[in-house]
Design a protein around this motif. Structure first.
Motif, PDB file in Angstrom:
ATOM      1  N   THR A 218      -5.958   1.367   4.884  1.00  0.00           N
ATOM      2  CA  THR A 218      -5.115   0.212   5.179  1.00  0.00           C
ATOM      3  C   THR A 218      -4.807  -0.506   3.873  1.00  0.00           C
ATOM      4  OG1 THR A 218      -6.099  -0.039   7.362  1.00  0.00           O
ATOM      5  CG2 THR A 218      -4.928  -1.949   6.476  1.00  0.00           C
ATOM      6  N   PHE A 219      -3.516  -0.670   3.577  1.00  0.00           N
ATOM      7  CA  PHE A 219      -3.061  -1.400   2.405  1.00  0.00           C
ATOM      8  C   PHE A 219      -2.708  -2.824   2.831  1.00  0.00           C
ATOM      9  CE2 PHE A 219      -2.001   3.026   1.449  1.00  0.00           C
ATOM     10  CZ  PHE A 219      -2.398   3.163   0.130  1.00  0.00           C
ATOM     11  N   SER A 220      -2.926  -3.787   1.945  1.00  0.00           N
ATOM     12  CA  SER A 220      -2.511  -5.159   2.237  1.00  0.00           C
ATOM     13  C   SER A 220      -2.121  -5.837   0.928  1.00  0.00           C
ATOM     14  CB  SER A 220      -3.623  -5.947   2.934  1.00  0.00           C
ATOM     15  OG  SER A 220      -4.741  -6.081   2.087  1.00  0.00           O
ATOM     16  N   THR A 221      -1.475  -6.970   1.038  1.00  0.00           N
ATOM     17  CA  THR A 221      -1.027  -7.697  -0.138  1.00  0.00           C
ATOM     18  C   THR A 221      -1.141  -9.194   0.096  1.00  0.00           C
ATOM     19  OG1 THR A 221       0.820  -8.061  -1.645  1.00  0.00           O
ATOM     20  CG2 THR A 221       1.374  -7.643   0.641  1.00  0.00           C
ATOM     21  N   GLY A 222      -1.291  -9.925  -0.974  1.00  0.00           N
ATOM     22  CA  GLY A 222      -1.296 -11.376  -0.900  1.00  0.00           C
ATOM     23  C   GLY A 222       0.082 -11.954  -1.125  1.00  0.00           C
ATOM     24  N   ASN A 223       1.022 -11.099  -1.518  1.00  0.00           N
ATOM     25  CA  ASN A 223       2.377 -11.556  -1.796  1.00  0.00           C
ATOM     26  C   ASN A 223       3.320 -10.386  -1.556  1.00  0.00           C
ATOM     27  OD1 ASN A 223       4.566 -13.021  -2.638  1.00  0.00           O
ATOM     28  ND2 ASN A 223       4.032 -13.026  -4.798  1.00  0.00           N
ATOM     29  N   GLY A 224       4.356 -10.565  -0.762  1.00  0.00           N
ATOM     30  CA  GLY A 224       5.274  -9.480  -0.454  1.00  0.00           C
ATOM     31  C   GLY A 224       4.870  -8.761   0.817  1.00  0.00           C
ATOM     32  N   SER A 225       5.238  -7.494   0.926  1.00  0.00           N
ATOM     33  CA  SER A 225       4.918  -6.733   2.131  1.00  0.00           C
ATOM     34  C   SER A 225       4.533  -5.308   1.753  1.00  0.00           C
ATOM     35  CB  SER A 225       6.116  -6.720   3.081  1.00  0.00           C
ATOM     36  OG  SER A 225       7.223  -6.091   2.464  1.00  0.00           O
ATOM     37  N   VAL A 226       3.877  -4.638   2.679  1.00  0.00           N
ATOM     38  CA  VAL A 226       3.438  -3.260   2.494  1.00  0.00           C
ATOM     39  C   VAL A 226       3.931  -2.449   3.681  1.00  0.00           C
ATOM     40  CG1 VAL A 226       1.428  -1.751   2.286  1.00  0.00           C
ATOM     41  CG2 VAL A 226       1.349  -4.037   1.302  1.00  0.00           C
ATOM     42  N   ASN A 227       4.548  -1.292   3.387  1.00  0.00           N
ATOM     43  CA  ASN A 227       5.047  -0.440   4.462  1.00  0.00           C
ATOM     44  C   ASN A 227       4.951   1.019   4.029  1.00  0.00           C
ATOM     45  OD1 ASN A 227       6.240   0.462   6.787  1.00  0.00           O
ATOM     46  ND2 ASN A 227       8.310   0.043   6.105  1.00  0.00           N
ATOM     47  N   PRO A 228       4.160   1.856   4.689  1.00  0.00           N
ATOM     48  CA  PRO A 228       3.310   1.482   5.817  1.00  0.00           C
ATOM     49  C   PRO A 228       2.034   0.816   5.322  1.00  0.00           C
ATOM     50  CG  PRO A 228       2.988   3.794   5.342  1.00  0.00           C
ATOM     51  CD  PRO A 228       4.064   3.291   4.401  1.00  0.00           C
ATOM     52  N   TYR A 229       1.481  -0.067   6.115  1.00  0.00           N
ATOM     53  CA  TYR A 229       0.234  -0.729   5.728  1.00  0.00           C
ATOM     54  C   TYR A 229      -0.977   0.093   6.147  1.00  0.00           C
ATOM     55  CZ  TYR A 229      -0.398  -2.298  10.534  1.00  0.00           C
ATOM     56  OH  TYR A 229      -0.578  -2.330  11.893  1.00  0.00           O
ATOM     57  N   ASN A 230      -0.814   0.959   7.137  1.00  0.00           N
ATOM     58  CA  ASN A 230      -1.913   1.785   7.621  1.00  0.00           C
ATOM     59  C   ASN A 230      -1.459   3.240   7.593  1.00  0.00           C
ATOM     60  OD1 ASN A 230      -4.428   2.395   8.611  1.00  0.00           O
ATOM     61  ND2 ASN A 230      -3.883   2.057  10.742  1.00  0.00           N
TER      62      ASN A 230
ATOM     63  N   THR B  75      -3.044   7.623   6.592  1.00  0.00           N
ATOM     64  CA  THR B  75      -4.226   8.476   6.442  1.00  0.00           C
ATOM     65  C   THR B  75      -4.080   9.329   5.183  1.00  0.00           C
ATOM     66  OG1 THR B  75      -3.246  10.178   7.856  1.00  0.00           O
ATOM     67  CG2 THR B  75      -4.737   8.600   8.916  1.00  0.00           C
ATOM     68  N   THR B  76      -5.217   9.800   4.684  1.00  0.00           N
ATOM     69  CA  THR B  76      -5.215  10.612   3.482  1.00  0.00           C
ATOM     70  C   THR B  76      -4.673  12.012   3.756  1.00  0.00           C
ATOM     71  OG1 THR B  76      -7.502  11.262   3.900  1.00  0.00           O
ATOM     72  CG2 THR B  76      -7.146   9.405   2.397  1.00  0.00           C
ATOM     73  N   ASP B  77      -4.115  12.609   2.697  1.00  0.00           N
ATOM     74  CA  ASP B  77      -3.668  13.994   2.779  1.00  0.00           C
ATOM     75  C   ASP B  77      -4.841  14.912   2.415  1.00  0.00           C
ATOM     76  OD1 ASP B  77      -3.886  13.935  -0.032  1.00  0.00           O
ATOM     77  OD2 ASP B  77      -1.725  13.844  -0.347  1.00  0.00           O
ATOM     78  N   SER B  78      -4.595  16.210   2.261  1.00  0.00           N
ATOM     79  CA  SER B  78      -5.668  17.172   1.983  1.00  0.00           C
ATOM     80  C   SER B  78      -6.300  16.986   0.600  1.00  0.00           C
ATOM     81  CB  SER B  78      -5.144  18.599   2.116  1.00  0.00           C
ATOM     82  OG  SER B  78      -4.097  18.824   1.182  1.00  0.00           O
ATOM     83  N   ASN B  79      -5.657  16.179  -0.263  1.00  0.00           N
ATOM     84  CA  ASN B  79      -6.224  15.868  -1.578  1.00  0.00           C
ATOM     85  C   ASN B  79      -6.995  14.553  -1.572  1.00  0.00           C
ATOM     86  OD1 ASN B  79      -5.104  18.138  -2.989  1.00  0.00           O
ATOM     87  ND2 ASN B  79      -3.126  17.153  -2.774  1.00  0.00           N
ATOM     88  N   GLY B  80      -7.132  13.914  -0.407  1.00  0.00           N
ATOM     89  CA  GLY B  80      -7.819  12.635  -0.314  1.00  0.00           C
ATOM     90  C   GLY B  80      -6.995  11.476  -0.809  1.00  0.00           C
ATOM     91  N   ARG B  81      -5.663  11.643  -0.809  1.00  0.00           N
ATOM     92  CA  ARG B  81      -4.764  10.591  -1.289  1.00  0.00           C
ATOM     93  C   ARG B  81      -3.960  10.002  -0.137  1.00  0.00           C
ATOM     94  NH1 ARG B  81      -2.501  14.010  -6.434  1.00  0.00           N
ATOM     95  NH2 ARG B  81      -4.419  13.906  -7.642  1.00  0.00           N
ATOM     96  N   ALA B  82      -3.717   8.687  -0.241  1.00  0.00           N
ATOM     97  CA  ALA B  82      -2.879   7.987   0.730  1.00  0.00           C
ATOM     98  C   ALA B  82      -1.816   7.213  -0.060  1.00  0.00           C
ATOM     99  CB  ALA B  82      -3.704   7.024   1.572  1.00  0.00           C
ATOM    100  N   TYR B  83      -0.619   7.169   0.484  1.00  0.00           N
ATOM    101  CA  TYR B  83       0.515   6.546  -0.218  1.00  0.00           C
ATOM    102  C   TYR B  83       1.160   5.482   0.628  1.00  0.00           C
ATOM    103  CZ  TYR B  83       0.174  10.823  -3.014  1.00  0.00           C
ATOM    104  OH  TYR B  83      -0.277  11.848  -3.810  1.00  0.00           O
ATOM    105  N   THR B  84       1.702   4.467  -0.033  1.00  0.00           N
ATOM    106  CA  THR B  84       2.545   3.488   0.609  1.00  0.00           C
ATOM    107  C   THR B  84       3.635   3.082  -0.362  1.00  0.00           C
ATOM    108  OG1 THR B  84       2.630   1.461   1.899  1.00  0.00           O
ATOM    109  CG2 THR B  84       1.220   1.432  -0.031  1.00  0.00           C
TER     110      THR B  84
END
Length: 72
Positions: A49-61, A63-72
């Motif tokens: 889950t990504f979040s921010t104190g300023n602005g917005s995040v999309n997607p905020y939630n 899941t990781t890919d097969s390399n253990g990485r998640a992107y937003t």
């Protein structure tokens, strides 16, 4: 076997001298899952889950890919 407990990772804000995003523009963020020794963990399906104190995040939630990485 029970699932591991959720972990919360709070990163310091990105310095505005490193990244400047003007209104209407976007910036990508990648999270890499690592173990307690800092080794990358190539596991897919870990909820991030990504979040921010300023602005917005999309997607905020996501899941990781097969390399253990998640992107937003």
């Amino acid at each position: 076997m029970s699932a591991p407990a959720p972990v919360t990772l709070i990163l310091p804000p990105v310095s505005v001298t490193a990244v400047v995003v003007t209104a209407g523009n976007t910036v990508g963020v990648m999270a890499q899952v690592v173990d307690q020794d800092g080794n990358t963990v190539g596991t897919s399906g870990i909820s991030i889950t990504f979040s921010t104190g300023n602005g917005s995040v999309n997607p905020y939630n996501t899941t990781t890919d097969s390399n253990g990485r998640a992107y937003t």
